[in-house]
Write an enzyme that holds these catalytic residues in place. Structure first.
Site, PDB file in Angstrom:
ATOM      1  N   VAL A   1     -40.938  76.655  88.356  1.00 54.28           N
ATOM      2  CA  VAL A   1     -41.141  75.404  88.815  1.00 54.28           C
ATOM      3  C   VAL A   1     -40.935  75.308  90.221  1.00 54.28           C
ATOM      4  O   VAL A   1     -42.031  74.765  91.110  1.00 54.28           O
ATOM      5  CB  VAL A   1     -39.932  74.318  88.241  1.00 54.28           C
ATOM      6  N   CYS A   2     -40.250  75.799  90.936  1.00 48.69           N
ATOM      7  CA  CYS A   2     -40.263  76.105  92.401  1.00 48.69           C
ATOM      8  C   CYS A   2     -41.196  76.389  93.235  1.00 48.69           C
ATOM      9  O   CYS A   2     -41.312  75.372  94.303  1.00 48.69           O
ATOM     10  CB  CYS A   2     -38.980  77.180  92.631  1.00 48.69           C
TER      11      CYS A   2
END
Length: 178
Positions: A50-51
């Site tokens: 996600v980052c």
């Protein structure tokens, strides 16, 4: 967790600013961007899923933040060397236009109150005014990416210094007290 109206903690951290080893690292502290707003966003870990979508999302609107005198800073508890390796490895991070803070001692995330039991930063965003006061806090679950356009919308609203209704966008009318 620190919140709206609190002073952003004093910090001095190593940051990764390029993929060239000779110029990759600089020190950044509270005084690095005098007279500017800062958007400081933390993410749990480098080399995750996600980052990088969030980091790229903020990179895509970086110029819009700069146009509003706001410097974006990304941060995690990874080292500056891990940031460098990730930037070199991940195509979306090669030309990242803002610094990646390395809070390896976890002093800043601890002072902000966003250190998880696992020892990483929460997915937290802070808009800090030029006087160092936190004016917006946005935290999501680790599995949910945030919306950089919403952070930009809130920055626009804060910079009007007016009353802004729900879903207000730059250019919309503000509320007037009768």
């Amino acid at each position: 967790m620190l919140t709206i109206g609190d002073k952003f903690p004093a910090f001095k951290l190593k940051a990764t600013v390029s993929t060239d080893l000779d110029t990759a690292f600089v020190d950044i502290d509270n005084a690095s961007y005098p007279g500017k707003w800062t958007c400081v966003f933390f993410y749990p870990k480098d080399f995750t899923f996600v980052c990088p979508t969030e980091i790229k999302g903020f990179a895509d609107v970086n110029q819009q933040f700069l146009d509003r005198d706001c410097q974006i800073l990304a941060g995690s508890t990874d080292s500056e060397f891990v940031h460098l390796a990730w930037r070199k490895d991940h195509k979306d991070l090669h030309e990242l236009p803002f610094p990646m803070l390395a809070d390896i001692r976890k002093d800043l995330v601890s002072a902000l109150g966003i250190l998880t039991d696992e020892g990483v930063a929460q997915r937290a965003t802070f808009l800090v005014d030029p006087e160092g006061v936190i004016r917006f806090v946005y935290v999501t679950d680790g599995s949910v990416g945030r919306n950089p356009a919403e952070v930009l919308r809130v920055l626009d609203a804060l910079q009007t210094d007016e009353l802004c209704p729900c879903n207000w966008k730059q250019g919309d009318a503000v509320l007037k007290v009768a």
